[in-house]
Design an enzyme around this catalytic site. Structure first.
Site, PDB file in Angstrom:
ATOM      1  N   GLY A  28      11.844 -10.622   4.533  1.00 35.65           N
ATOM      2  CA  GLY A  28      10.692  -9.726   4.547  1.00 35.65           C
ATOM      3  C   GLY A  28      10.602  -8.927   5.836  1.00 35.65           C
ATOM      4  O   GLY A  28       9.534  -8.446   6.206  1.00 35.65           O
ATOM      5  N   LEU A  29      11.737  -8.783   6.547  1.00 38.88           N
ATOM      6  CA  LEU A  29      11.739  -8.112   7.849  1.00 38.88           C
ATOM      7  C   LEU A  29      12.607  -6.844   7.836  1.00 38.88           C
ATOM      8  O   LEU A  29      12.982  -6.334   8.868  1.00 38.88           O
ATOM      9  CB  LEU A  29      12.225  -9.091   8.940  1.00 38.88           C
TER      10      LEU A  29
ATOM     11  N   GLU B 294      17.965   3.098  -1.207  1.00 40.87           N
ATOM     12  CA  GLU B 294      17.411   1.825  -1.691  1.00 40.87           C
ATOM     13  C   GLU B 294      16.915   1.956  -3.139  1.00 40.87           C
ATOM     14  O   GLU B 294      17.198   1.105  -3.981  1.00 40.87           O
ATOM     15  CB  GLU B 294      16.267   1.401  -0.768  1.00 40.87           C
TER      16      GLU B 294
ATOM     17  N   SER C  67      15.776  -5.995   6.653  1.00 36.73           N
ATOM     18  CA  SER C  67      17.196  -5.927   7.025  1.00 36.73           C
ATOM     19  C   SER C  67      17.868  -4.761   6.305  1.00 36.73           C
ATOM     20  O   SER C  67      18.749  -4.098   6.862  1.00 36.73           O
ATOM     21  CB  SER C  67      17.903  -7.239   6.688  1.00 36.73           C
ATOM     22  N   SER C  68      17.458  -4.461   5.083  1.00 38.16           N
ATOM     23  CA  SER C  68      18.139  -3.390   4.349  1.00 38.16           C
ATOM     24  C   SER C  68      17.802  -2.023   4.931  1.00 38.16           C
ATOM     25  O   SER C  68      18.670  -1.152   5.038  1.00 38.16           O
ATOM     26  CB  SER C  68      17.810  -3.453   2.859  1.00 38.16           C
TER      27      SER C  68
ATOM     28  N   THR D 110       0.827  -1.205   0.000  1.00 36.26           N
ATOM     29  CA  THR D 110       0.000   0.000   0.000  1.00 36.26           C
ATOM     30  C   THR D 110       0.867   1.263   0.000  1.00 36.26           C
ATOM     31  O   THR D 110       0.400   2.332  -0.396  1.00 36.26           O
ATOM     32  CB  THR D 110      -0.903   0.020   1.244  1.00 36.26           C
ATOM     33  N   ASP D 111       2.138   1.138   0.442  1.00 36.04           N
ATOM     34  CA  ASP D 111       2.924   2.368   0.673  1.00 36.04           C
ATOM     35  C   ASP D 111       3.219   3.130  -0.617  1.00 36.04           C
ATOM     36  O   ASP D 111       3.149   4.349  -0.645  1.00 36.04           O
ATOM     37  CB  ASP D 111       4.202   2.103   1.495  1.00 36.04           C
TER      38      ASP D 111
ATOM     39  N   ASP E 164       9.329   0.577   5.193  1.00 36.47           N
ATOM     40  CA  ASP E 164      10.397   0.005   6.018  1.00 36.47           C
ATOM     41  C   ASP E 164      11.198   1.092   6.719  1.00 36.47           C
ATOM     42  O   ASP E 164      11.523   0.980   7.906  1.00 36.47           O
ATOM     43  CB  ASP E 164      11.342  -0.828   5.148  1.00 36.47           C
TER      44      ASP E 164
ATOM     45  N   GLY F  75      16.596 -11.054   3.612  1.00 31.38           N
ATOM     46  CA  GLY F  75      15.702 -11.695   2.655  1.00 31.38           C
ATOM     47  C   GLY F  75      14.486 -12.337   3.284  1.00 31.38           C
ATOM     48  O   GLY F  75      13.810 -13.154   2.664  1.00 31.38           O
TER      49      GLY F  75
HETATM   50  C1  GLA Z   1       8.999  -4.043   0.918  1.00 33.94           C
HETATM   51  C2  GLA Z   1       9.201  -2.582   0.541  1.00 33.94           C
HETATM   52  C3  GLA Z   1       8.161  -1.688   1.206  1.00 33.94           C
HETATM   53  C4  GLA Z   1       6.758  -2.216   1.019  1.00 33.94           C
HETATM   54  C5  GLA Z   1       6.692  -3.711   1.328  1.00 33.94           C
HETATM   55  C6  GLA Z   1       5.354  -4.310   1.009  1.00 33.94           C
HETATM   56  O1  GLA Z   1       9.273  -4.237   2.262  1.00 33.94           O
HETATM   57  O2  GLA Z   1      10.492  -2.162   0.922  1.00 33.94           O
HETATM   58  O3  GLA Z   1       8.295  -0.377   0.729  1.00 33.94           O
HETATM   59  O4  GLA Z   1       6.289  -1.937  -0.268  1.00 33.94           O
HETATM   60  O5  GLA Z   1       7.683  -4.448   0.628  1.00 33.94           O
HETATM   61  O6  GLA Z   1       4.368  -3.779   1.822  1.00 33.94           O
END
Ligand code: GLA
Length: 365
Positions: free
Chosen positions: A114-115, A150, A117-118, A29-30, A162, A112
Protein backbone atom coordinates in the site's frame (compact mmCIF):
# COMPACT_ATOMS: atom_id res chain seq x y z
CA UNK A 1 22.47 -7.91 -12.47
CA UNK A 2 23.78 -5.41 -9.99
CA UNK A 3 24.59 -2.71 -12.52
CA UNK A 4 23.24 -1.45 -15.81
CA UNK A 5 26.53 -2.34 -17.52
CA UNK A 6 26.32 -5.95 -16.24
CA UNK A 7 22.80 -6.24 -17.61
CA UNK A 8 23.16 -4.52 -20.97
CA UNK A 9 26.88 -4.07 -21.71
CA UNK A 10 26.66 -0.27 -22.09
CA UNK A 11 26.42 2.76 -19.82
CA UNK A 12 23.02 4.28 -19.02
CA UNK A 13 22.17 7.73 -20.35
CA UNK A 14 21.08 8.68 -16.85
CA UNK A 15 19.49 7.54 -13.58
CA UNK A 16 16.12 8.78 -12.33
CA UNK A 17 14.56 8.36 -8.87
CA UNK A 18 10.88 8.20 -7.98
CA UNK A 19 9.59 7.60 -4.44
CA UNK A 20 6.79 5.54 -2.94
CA UNK A 21 4.26 7.35 -0.77
CA UNK A 22 2.26 7.21 2.42
CA UNK A 23 -1.11 8.94 2.35
CA UNK A 24 -1.90 10.96 5.48
CA UNK A 25 -5.65 11.04 4.73
CA UNK A 26 -8.05 10.86 1.76
CA UNK A 27 -8.36 7.24 0.64
CA UNK A 28 -10.20 6.16 -2.54
CA UNK A 29 -11.18 9.80 -2.93
CA UNK A 30 -8.95 10.28 -6.00
CA UNK A 31 -11.16 8.48 -8.54
CA UNK A 32 -14.14 10.34 -7.07
CA UNK A 33 -12.63 13.74 -8.02
CA UNK A 34 -11.81 14.38 -4.35
CA UNK A 35 -8.91 15.44 -2.12
CA UNK A 36 -5.76 13.60 -1.02
CA UNK A 37 -2.81 14.42 1.27
CA UNK A 38 0.19 12.16 0.57
CA UNK A 39 3.87 12.42 1.52
CA UNK A 40 6.74 10.91 -0.48
CA UNK A 41 8.81 8.26 1.28
CA UNK A 42 12.59 7.88 1.29
CA UNK A 43 11.91 4.44 -0.22
CA UNK A 44 12.25 4.74 -3.97
CA UNK A 45 12.88 3.18 -7.35
CA UNK A 46 15.99 4.09 -9.34
CA UNK A 47 15.59 3.65 -13.10
CA UNK A 48 18.77 3.55 -15.21
CA UNK A 49 17.84 4.07 -18.82
CA UNK A 50 19.46 4.06 -22.28
CA UNK A 51 17.95 4.19 -25.74
CA UNK A 52 18.82 1.31 -28.11
CA UNK A 53 19.11 0.98 -31.88
CA UNK A 54 17.94 -2.63 -32.44
CA UNK A 55 14.24 -2.06 -31.76
CA UNK A 56 14.21 -4.13 -28.56
CA UNK A 57 12.78 -3.31 -25.16
CA UNK A 58 14.97 -4.92 -22.50
CA UNK A 59 14.01 -4.65 -18.84
CA UNK A 60 15.99 -5.90 -15.85
CA UNK A 61 15.63 -5.51 -12.10
CA UNK A 62 18.25 -5.62 -9.37
CA UNK A 63 15.59 -7.37 -7.28
CA UNK A 64 15.02 -10.12 -9.89
CA UNK A 65 18.53 -11.30 -10.74
CA UNK A 66 18.78 -13.21 -14.01
CA UNK A 67 15.30 -12.31 -15.24
CA UNK A 68 15.82 -9.96 -18.19
CA UNK A 69 12.54 -9.36 -20.02
CA UNK A 70 13.15 -8.80 -23.73
CA UNK A 71 10.77 -8.20 -26.63
CA UNK A 72 10.60 -6.11 -29.82
CA UNK A 73 9.04 -2.67 -29.25
CA UNK A 74 6.55 -3.60 -31.99
CA UNK A 75 5.17 -6.39 -29.79
CA UNK A 76 4.66 -4.23 -26.71
CA UNK A 77 0.94 -3.90 -26.06
CA UNK A 78 -1.45 -3.91 -23.09
CA UNK A 79 -0.67 -7.00 -21.02
CA UNK A 80 2.54 -7.85 -22.95
CA UNK A 81 4.88 -8.14 -21.13
CA UNK A 82 2.88 -9.24 -18.09
CA UNK A 83 4.04 -8.94 -14.49
CA UNK A 84 6.40 -6.35 -13.02
CA UNK A 85 7.98 -5.49 -16.40
CA UNK A 86 4.56 -4.29 -17.59
CA UNK A 87 4.90 -1.17 -15.42
CA UNK A 88 8.03 -0.21 -17.39
CA UNK A 89 6.68 -1.26 -20.80
CA UNK A 90 3.38 0.54 -20.21
CA UNK A 91 5.30 3.81 -19.92
CA UNK A 92 7.79 3.08 -22.73
CA UNK A 93 5.02 2.38 -25.26
CA UNK A 94 3.67 5.92 -24.80
CA UNK A 95 6.89 7.47 -26.12
CA UNK A 96 8.39 7.42 -29.61
CA UNK A 97 11.09 4.75 -29.23
CA UNK A 98 11.51 2.93 -32.55
CA UNK A 99 15.11 1.99 -31.65
CA UNK A 100 14.03 0.45 -28.33
CA UNK A 101 15.10 0.96 -24.73
CA UNK A 102 17.09 -0.66 -21.93
CA UNK A 103 15.86 -0.13 -18.37
CA UNK A 104 17.28 -1.39 -15.08
CA UNK A 105 15.08 -0.77 -12.05
CA UNK A 106 16.37 -0.94 -8.49
CA UNK A 107 13.70 -0.46 -5.84
CA UNK A 108 13.29 -0.66 -2.09
CA UNK A 109 9.59 0.28 -1.81
CA UNK A 110 7.93 -2.79 -0.27
CA UNK A 111 5.67 -4.33 -2.95
CA UNK A 112 2.01 -4.89 -2.14
CA UNK A 113 2.31 -2.84 1.04
CA UNK A 114 0.00 0.00 0.00
CA UNK A 115 3.04 2.28 -0.40
CA UNK A 116 2.95 2.73 -4.20
CA UNK A 117 5.82 0.57 -5.35
CA UNK A 118 4.23 0.44 -8.81
CA UNK A 119 3.96 4.23 -9.15
CA UNK A 120 7.62 4.50 -8.14
CA UNK A 121 8.45 2.30 -11.15
CA UNK A 122 6.17 4.05 -13.65
CA UNK A 123 7.14 7.56 -12.50
CA UNK A 124 10.89 6.93 -12.54
CA UNK A 125 10.69 5.64 -16.13
CA UNK A 126 8.24 8.35 -17.20
CA UNK A 127 10.52 11.10 -15.87
CA UNK A 128 13.52 9.53 -17.61
CA UNK A 129 11.73 9.42 -20.97
CA UNK A 130 10.37 12.94 -20.49
CA UNK A 131 13.91 14.26 -19.93
CA UNK A 132 15.37 12.28 -22.85
CA UNK A 133 12.58 12.66 -25.41
CA UNK A 134 9.88 15.17 -24.44
CA UNK A 135 11.34 17.90 -22.20
CA UNK A 136 8.30 20.04 -23.08
CA UNK A 137 5.89 17.62 -21.35
CA UNK A 138 4.27 19.26 -18.27
CA UNK A 139 4.30 17.32 -15.03
CA UNK A 140 0.51 16.86 -15.04
CA UNK A 141 0.82 15.09 -18.41
CA UNK A 142 3.51 12.90 -16.88
CA UNK A 143 1.11 11.94 -14.08
CA UNK A 144 -1.30 10.81 -16.80
CA UNK A 145 1.39 8.83 -18.63
CA UNK A 146 2.19 6.94 -15.42
CA UNK A 147 -1.50 6.46 -14.62
CA UNK A 148 -2.28 5.14 -18.12
CA UNK A 149 0.50 2.56 -17.77
CA UNK A 150 -1.20 1.28 -14.64
CA UNK A 151 -4.81 1.57 -15.89
CA UNK A 152 -4.58 0.57 -19.54
CA UNK A 153 -1.45 -1.59 -19.71
CA UNK A 154 -1.37 -3.44 -16.39
CA UNK A 155 -5.14 -3.26 -15.92
CA UNK A 156 -5.37 -1.73 -12.42
CA UNK A 157 -8.16 0.91 -12.43
CA UNK A 158 -6.44 3.37 -10.05
CA UNK A 159 -6.79 7.13 -9.68
CA UNK A 160 -3.93 9.68 -9.70
CA UNK A 161 -2.99 9.71 -6.00
CA UNK A 162 0.15 7.60 -6.26
CA UNK A 163 1.56 9.07 -9.47
CA UNK A 164 0.90 12.64 -8.26
CA UNK A 165 2.58 11.92 -4.92
CA UNK A 166 5.62 10.36 -6.56
CA UNK A 167 6.08 13.19 -9.08
CA UNK A 168 4.93 16.24 -7.10
CA UNK A 169 5.73 15.82 -3.40
CA UNK A 170 8.42 17.96 -1.78
CA UNK A 171 10.73 17.20 1.13
CA UNK A 172 9.32 18.23 4.51
CA UNK A 173 5.81 18.62 3.10
CA UNK A 174 2.57 16.78 2.46
CA UNK A 175 0.91 17.39 -0.90
CA UNK A 176 -2.67 18.69 -0.64
CA UNK A 177 -4.10 17.86 -4.05
CA UNK A 178 -7.52 18.45 -5.53
CA UNK A 179 -7.72 15.56 -7.99
CA UNK A 180 -10.50 17.28 -9.99
CA UNK A 181 -8.68 20.41 -11.13
CA UNK A 182 -5.19 19.28 -10.02
CA UNK A 183 -4.68 22.42 -7.95
CA UNK A 184 -2.23 21.74 -5.15
CA UNK A 185 -0.59 23.14 -2.07
CA UNK A 186 2.56 22.00 -0.28
CA UNK A 187 1.66 21.68 3.42
CA UNK A 188 4.67 21.87 5.78
CA UNK A 189 4.85 18.67 7.84
CA UNK A 190 7.53 18.72 10.51
CA UNK A 191 6.15 16.23 13.00
CA UNK A 192 9.54 15.68 14.66
CA UNK A 193 9.63 19.34 15.73
CA UNK A 194 6.36 18.73 17.58
CA UNK A 195 7.76 15.60 19.26
CA UNK A 196 5.74 13.33 16.99
CA UNK A 197 6.42 10.48 14.60
CA UNK A 198 4.31 8.98 11.83
CA UNK A 199 5.04 5.26 11.96
CA UNK A 200 4.37 2.92 9.02
CA UNK A 201 3.51 -0.66 9.96
CA UNK A 202 3.63 -3.06 7.00
CA UNK A 203 1.62 -6.16 7.90
CA UNK A 204 3.19 -8.10 5.03
CA UNK A 205 -0.24 -9.21 3.82
CA UNK A 206 0.06 -8.17 0.20
CA UNK A 207 -2.61 -6.90 -2.12
CA UNK A 208 -2.94 -6.45 -5.87
CA UNK A 209 -5.07 -3.71 -7.37
CA UNK A 210 -5.58 -5.67 -10.58
CA UNK A 211 -7.61 -8.10 -8.43
CA UNK A 212 -11.30 -7.54 -7.96
CA UNK A 213 -11.84 -5.59 -4.72
CA UNK A 214 -10.46 -2.24 -5.80
CA UNK A 215 -12.40 -2.28 -9.08
CA UNK A 216 -15.56 -3.28 -7.22
CA UNK A 217 -15.26 -0.22 -4.99
CA UNK A 218 -14.70 1.99 -7.98
CA UNK A 219 -17.83 0.66 -9.71
CA UNK A 220 -19.87 1.06 -6.50
CA UNK A 221 -18.78 4.69 -6.20
CA UNK A 222 -19.73 5.33 -9.82
CA UNK A 223 -23.10 3.65 -9.25
CA UNK A 224 -23.69 5.82 -6.16
CA UNK A 225 -22.83 9.00 -8.07
CA UNK A 226 -25.16 7.93 -10.91
CA UNK A 227 -27.99 7.20 -8.44
CA UNK A 228 -27.52 10.68 -6.95
CA UNK A 229 -27.33 12.33 -10.37
CA UNK A 230 -23.94 13.97 -9.65
CA UNK A 231 -20.84 13.86 -11.89
CA UNK A 232 -18.76 12.33 -9.08
CA UNK A 233 -19.14 11.67 -5.34
CA UNK A 234 -17.06 14.79 -4.80
CA UNK A 235 -20.27 16.68 -5.58
CA UNK A 236 -22.49 14.81 -3.09
CA UNK A 237 -23.43 16.24 0.31
CA UNK A 238 -23.77 14.18 3.50
CA UNK A 239 -27.56 14.63 3.29
CA UNK A 240 -27.60 13.35 -0.32
CA UNK A 241 -25.71 10.26 0.73
CA UNK A 242 -28.03 9.39 3.61
CA UNK A 243 -30.91 9.50 1.13
CA UNK A 244 -29.47 6.65 -0.97
CA UNK A 245 -31.82 3.65 -0.82
CA UNK A 246 -29.18 0.98 -1.33
CA UNK A 247 -27.33 0.19 1.90
CA UNK A 248 -24.02 -0.76 0.26
CA UNK A 249 -23.93 2.27 -2.05
CA UNK A 250 -24.90 4.52 0.86
CA UNK A 251 -21.99 3.30 2.97
CA UNK A 252 -19.48 3.50 0.10
CA UNK A 253 -20.58 7.06 -0.70
CA UNK A 254 -20.53 8.02 2.98
CA UNK A 255 -16.87 7.03 3.19
CA UNK A 256 -15.96 9.21 0.21
CA UNK A 257 -17.89 12.25 1.40
CA UNK A 258 -16.60 12.02 4.98
CA UNK A 259 -12.99 11.32 3.91
CA UNK A 260 -12.99 14.37 1.63
CA UNK A 261 -14.10 16.40 4.65
CA UNK A 262 -11.36 14.81 6.75
CA UNK A 263 -8.68 15.89 4.24
CA UNK A 264 -9.88 19.50 4.46
CA UNK A 265 -10.00 19.26 8.25
CA UNK A 266 -6.45 17.86 8.53
CA UNK A 267 -5.07 20.49 6.13
CA UNK A 268 -6.72 23.20 8.22
CA UNK A 269 -5.25 21.74 11.40
CA UNK A 270 -1.74 21.41 9.94
CA UNK A 271 -1.71 24.92 8.49
CA UNK A 272 -3.49 26.61 11.39
CA UNK A 273 -0.53 26.62 13.78
CA UNK A 274 -2.17 24.36 16.38
CA UNK A 275 -0.89 21.12 17.90
CA UNK A 276 -0.58 18.51 15.12
CA UNK A 277 -1.62 15.84 17.66
CA UNK A 278 -5.15 17.02 16.90
CA UNK A 279 -5.09 15.20 13.56
CA UNK A 280 -4.80 11.84 15.35
CA UNK A 281 -8.52 11.27 15.98
CA UNK A 282 -9.29 12.36 12.41
CA UNK A 283 -6.94 9.66 11.08
CA UNK A 284 -8.63 7.09 13.33
CA UNK A 285 -12.07 8.18 12.11
CA UNK A 286 -10.74 7.60 8.58
CA UNK A 287 -9.86 4.04 9.55
CA UNK A 288 -13.27 3.36 11.05
CA UNK A 289 -14.84 4.61 7.83
CA UNK A 290 -12.58 2.42 5.65
CA UNK A 291 -13.31 -0.56 7.91
CA UNK A 292 -17.06 -0.22 8.35
CA UNK A 293 -18.38 1.82 5.41
CA UNK A 294 -15.87 1.06 2.66
CA UNK A 295 -15.06 -2.46 3.96
CA UNK A 296 -11.49 -2.69 2.70
CA UNK A 297 -9.58 -3.23 5.94
CA UNK A 298 -8.31 -6.58 7.21
CA UNK A 299 -8.23 -8.15 10.69
CA UNK A 300 -4.44 -7.58 10.75
CA UNK A 301 -4.78 -3.86 9.95
CA UNK A 302 -7.62 -3.46 12.46
CA UNK A 303 -5.46 -5.11 15.11
CA UNK A 304 -2.54 -2.74 14.38
CA UNK A 305 -4.85 0.26 14.75
CA UNK A 306 -6.48 -1.02 17.94
CA UNK A 307 -3.23 -2.03 19.65
CA UNK A 308 -1.50 1.21 18.65
CA UNK A 309 -4.32 3.30 20.12
CA UNK A 310 -4.40 1.18 23.28
CA UNK A 311 -0.63 1.72 23.63
CA UNK A 312 -1.04 5.50 23.53
CA UNK A 313 -0.95 6.50 19.85
CA UNK A 314 -2.87 9.68 18.93
CA UNK A 315 -4.38 8.13 15.80
CA UNK A 316 -3.95 5.28 13.36
CA UNK A 317 -5.40 4.02 10.11
CA UNK A 318 -4.81 1.69 7.18
CA UNK A 319 -3.32 3.35 4.07
CA UNK A 320 -3.59 2.80 0.34
CA UNK A 321 -5.92 0.66 -1.71
CA UNK A 322 -6.78 -1.74 1.10
CA UNK A 323 -7.33 -5.51 1.41
CA UNK A 324 -3.90 -5.76 3.06
CA UNK A 325 -0.77 -3.64 3.19
CA UNK A 326 0.20 -1.07 5.78
CA UNK A 327 -1.14 1.16 8.54
CA UNK A 328 0.15 4.54 9.68
CA UNK A 329 0.30 5.47 13.36
CA UNK A 330 0.71 8.98 14.80
CA UNK A 331 2.63 8.71 18.05
CA UNK A 332 4.65 10.84 20.45
CA UNK A 333 8.35 10.27 19.77
CA UNK A 334 8.83 9.21 23.39
CA UNK A 335 6.21 6.46 22.96
CA UNK A 336 7.50 5.28 19.58
CA UNK A 337 9.39 2.28 20.90
CA UNK A 338 6.55 1.05 23.10
CA UNK A 339 3.93 1.47 20.36
CA UNK A 340 6.17 -0.21 17.77
CA UNK A 341 6.53 -3.20 20.10
CA UNK A 342 2.82 -3.24 20.92
CA UNK A 343 1.65 -3.55 17.31
CA UNK A 344 3.74 -6.66 16.59
CA UNK A 345 1.61 -9.80 16.70
CA UNK A 346 2.94 -12.78 18.65
CA UNK A 347 5.40 -14.84 16.65
CA UNK A 348 6.00 -12.50 13.73
CA UNK A 349 7.71 -9.17 13.13
CA UNK A 350 6.05 -6.53 11.00
CA UNK A 351 8.31 -4.19 9.06
CA UNK A 352 8.10 -0.71 10.60
CA UNK A 353 9.67 2.66 9.80
CA UNK A 354 9.10 6.33 10.55
CA UNK A 355 7.92 8.51 7.67
CA UNK A 356 10.39 11.19 6.60
CA UNK A 357 8.58 13.40 4.04
CA UNK A 358 10.99 13.13 1.12
CA UNK A 359 11.48 14.79 -2.28
CA UNK A 360 9.44 13.78 -5.32
CA UNK A 361 10.89 12.26 -8.48
CA UNK A 362 14.10 13.73 -9.91
CA UNK A 363 17.21 12.88 -11.90
CA UNK A 364 20.09 11.58 -9.79
CA UNK A 365 22.75 10.72 -12.34
C1 GLA B 1 -4.28 2.89 -4.65
C2 GLA B 1 -4.55 3.60 -5.97
C3 GLA B 1 -4.80 5.09 -5.77
C4 GLA B 1 -5.82 5.35 -4.68
C5 GLA B 1 -5.51 4.51 -3.43
C6 GLA B 1 -6.58 4.62 -2.39
O1 GLA B 1 -3.08 3.32 -4.11
O2 GLA B 1 -3.45 3.43 -6.84
O3 GLA B 1 -5.18 5.67 -6.98
O4 GLA B 1 -7.11 5.11 -5.15
O5 GLA B 1 -5.33 3.14 -3.74
O6 GLA B 1 -6.66 5.91 -1.89
Amino acid sequence: MSTFTDAFGTDPEGVWLAPGRANVIGEHTDYNDGYVLPVALPHRVLASVARRTDGLLRIASVQQPGAVVELPMTEVRAGNPAGWAGYVAGVAEQFDLPGGLSVLVDGDVPAGAGLSSSAAVTCSVALALRDLLRPDLPVDALVDVARRAENDFVGAPTGILDQSASLLCEAGHALFLDTRDRSRQQVPLDLAAAGLALLVVDTGHTHSHADGGYGDRRRECEAAAAALGVPALRDATPADVEGLADDVLRRRARHIVTDNARVLQVVEMLTGGGDPRAIGPVLTAGHVSLRDDFEISTPELDAVVDTALAAGAHGARMVGGGFGGSAIVLVDTEDLEAVTAAVQPAGCAYRTFVVVPSPGAHRVG
